[in-house]
Design a protein around this motif. Structure first.
Motif, short mmCIF file in Angstrom:
data_model
loop_
_atom_site.label_atom_id
_atom_site.label_comp_id
_atom_site.label_asym_id
_atom_site.label_seq_id
_atom_site.Cartn_x
_atom_site.Cartn_y
_atom_site.Cartn_z
N ILE A 37 14.69 14.03 -2.40
CA ILE A 37 13.76 13.06 -1.82
C ILE A 37 13.76 13.19 -0.31
O ILE A 37 14.83 13.15 0.32
CB ILE A 37 14.16 11.62 -2.21
N VAL A 43 9.64 2.54 0.64
CA VAL A 43 9.18 3.14 -0.61
C VAL A 43 10.22 4.10 -1.16
O VAL A 43 10.59 4.03 -2.34
CB VAL A 43 7.84 3.87 -0.40
N GLY A 44 10.72 5.00 -0.33
CA GLY A 44 11.68 5.99 -0.80
C GLY A 44 12.95 5.36 -1.33
O GLY A 44 13.50 5.79 -2.35
N CYS A 115 8.15 11.43 0.58
CA CYS A 115 7.93 10.01 0.88
C CYS A 115 7.82 9.76 2.38
O CYS A 115 7.82 8.59 2.80
CB CYS A 115 9.06 9.16 0.31
N SER A 117 6.44 9.28 6.12
CA SER A 117 5.21 8.70 6.65
C SER A 117 5.37 8.48 8.14
O SER A 117 6.45 8.13 8.63
CB SER A 117 4.91 7.38 5.95
N VAL A 160 4.09 11.15 -2.66
CA VAL A 160 4.08 9.70 -2.81
C VAL A 160 3.45 9.02 -1.59
O VAL A 160 2.87 7.95 -1.69
CB VAL A 160 5.51 9.17 -3.05
N SER A 161 3.52 9.66 -0.43
CA SER A 161 3.02 9.07 0.81
C SER A 161 1.50 8.94 0.80
O SER A 161 0.79 9.73 0.17
CB SER A 161 3.43 9.93 2.01
N TYR A 257 5.24 -2.65 -1.07
CA TYR A 257 5.81 -1.35 -1.41
C TYR A 257 6.61 -1.33 -2.70
O TYR A 257 6.89 -0.25 -3.24
CB TYR A 257 6.70 -0.85 -0.26
N ALA A 261 6.36 1.87 -5.35
CA ALA A 261 7.55 2.72 -5.43
C ALA A 261 8.04 2.89 -6.85
O ALA A 261 8.60 3.94 -7.22
CB ALA A 261 8.65 2.14 -4.56
N ALA A 265 5.59 5.83 -8.48
CA ALA A 265 6.55 6.90 -8.22
C ALA A 265 7.64 7.01 -9.29
O ALA A 265 7.58 7.88 -10.16
CB ALA A 265 7.17 6.71 -6.84
#
Length: 330
Positions: A37, A43-44, A115, A117, A160-161, A257, A261, A265
C-alpha cells in the motif's frame, strides 16, 4: 420492440474499432497475495484495517509505504496488535502481518494499492472536489507508474485515489502494464450509498436486489434502479442522492472517507482476489483512446470480465455520456 445496447459497444461510440484485450489475470487464484500500500492517510489507514481484519484467507502479508516515517512506525506497531486472542494457539485466524517497505521495494509484490493524494480539498470546498485533484495526482501517479515500468511489474494495480478512473488511465499510459492489470476502486461505495438510500425509501427498495451502478466515482455516476423495467426518473433521483451523499458528510464537518475506504477499497479488493463479482473500473479502449469505466466485474479463467447485459436505450445513453466524458479526460 425496445432498442437495447451493450457495454461492449461503448468504444465504438468514441471511434475505437479494436479495443485492447482484457484476457489476462495478474494474480494466482487461491494463492495468498503479497499486498503493498502506498500512502496511509485517512483512506489508506482505514483500508489497511479492513484488509488486516478480513484478509486472512486471501493475503499473505501487507507492506506499507509513506513519506511520514513516524506514521509508518505507528501503524506497524498498532495494526500488528490487532489480532484474535488465541489465534497462535489455533483458535481463530492468524491475520496477515504488516511491515514497512521503501519506495524501491513497492513493486516487489502481487498487489499494489495506490492511495496517495496531493492537495486534498478542504472541508470548505464546494462542488465535486474529486476532479480538483486530477492534475496534482496525475503527477504523483506518473512517478510511481514509472517505477512500475522499471520493475516490469506483472501484478495487480489497484487505484483508490480520486479521481479514480482518469488516474487509472494515467497509470496505464505511463507504466507499460497491460489494461487487465489495472482496476479502479471507487464505484463500490456509490453502490453502497445507493443501497443506504434505497433502504429508506420503499419506492427504491428493489435496488437492493436488482440495482446496478456504472461509471465514475463522481458527478457523472449512473445508478440504475434495475435493468429490466428500468425507471429513468427514479434512477436519476437515486443517483442524485448518492452523488450528494459526499456533501452531506462534509457539511457535518467531516471528510467522508470511512465508507469509501472499506466499501470501494478493502471489501472490493478482497472480492477481486477471490474471483468474485465486485464493482471496479475496467479499460474500454485502445492504446491512444478510451477510458476506465466502473462496472460490475470479476476475474475469471479467461481474464478480466465485466457484466454485459442488454441495456435499455435510456440507461445506455446515460452510461455512454459518462464514458465519453471520461475519454475526454485522457
Amino acid at each position: 420492440m425496445e432498442q437495447v445496447h451493450y457495454i461492449h459497444e461503448l468504444p465504438g461510440q468514441a471511434g475505437i474499432a479494436a479495443p485492447l484485450s482484457l484476457a489476462g489475470r495478474p494474480f494466482t487464484p487461491g494463492k495468498k497475495a503479497r499486498v503493498h500500500i502506498l500512502a496511509l492517510g485517512d483512506v489508506g489507514m482505514t483500508m489497511l484495517i479492513g484488509l488486516r481484519l478480513l484478509g486472512a484467507a486471501d493475503i499473505a502479508c501487507i507492506g506499507i509505504c509513506d513519506l511520514n516515517e513516524n506514521n509508518l512506525r505507528r501503524l506497524e506497531i498498532e495494526i500488528n496488535q490487532i489480532r484474535y486472542p488465541f489465534a497462535g494457539q489455533g483458535d481463530g485466524p492468524v491475520l496477515p502481518p504488516v511491515y514497512m517497505v521503501t519506495e524501491e521495494q513497492l513493486f516487489d509484490c502481487d498487489v499494489f494499492i495506490f492511495c496517495a493524494s496531493k492537495g486534498v480539498p478542504p472541508l470548505s470546498a464546494k462542488g465535486d472536489v474529486r476532479m480538483a485533484q486530477l492534475e496534482a495526482n496525475k503527477g504523483l501517479i506518473g512517478h510511481f507508474a514509472g517505477l512500475a515500468r522499471q520493475a516490469a511489474y506483472g501484478g495487480l494495480v489497484c487505484i483508490v485515489s480520486d479521481p479514480v478512473d482518469p488516474l487509472c488511465a494515467a497509470f496505464l499510459d505511463e507504466s507499460g502494464v497491460q489494461p487487465w492489470q489495472i482496476q479502479g476502486y471507487g464505484l463500490g461505495v456509490m453502490n453502497a450509498r445507493a443501497c443506504y438510500y434505497a433502504e429508506q425509501d420503499e419506492r427504491m427498495a428493489h435496488y437492493l436486489k436488482e440495482g446496478r451502478a456504472f461509471g465514475p466515482h463522481g458527478e457523472d455516476l449512473v445508478i440504475a434502479d434495475r435493468i429490466d423495467g428500468y425507471d429513468d426518473a427514479l434512477s436519476r433521483e437515486l443517483t442524485r442522492k448518492v452523488v450528494e451523499a459526499n456533501y452531506v458528510v462534509r457539511n457535518l464537518g467531516y471528510k467522508p472517507y470511512i465508507a469509501p475506504a472499506l466499501s470501494s477499497a478493502a471489501l472490493s479488493i478482497l472480492l477481486t482476489l477471490e474471483g468474485r463479482w465486485h464493482y471496479g473500473s475496467v479499460y474500454l479502449g485502445d492504446r491512444d483512446r478510451g477510458a476506465f469505466l466502473g462496472v460490475r466485474s470479476r476475474y475469471t479463467d479467461e481474464g478480466l470480465a465485466y457484466e454485459d447485459r442488454s441495456l435499455p436505450k435510456a440507461l445506455y445513453d446515460r452510461i455512454a455520456y459518462a464514458y465519453l466524458r471520461l475519454c475526454e479526460l485522457r
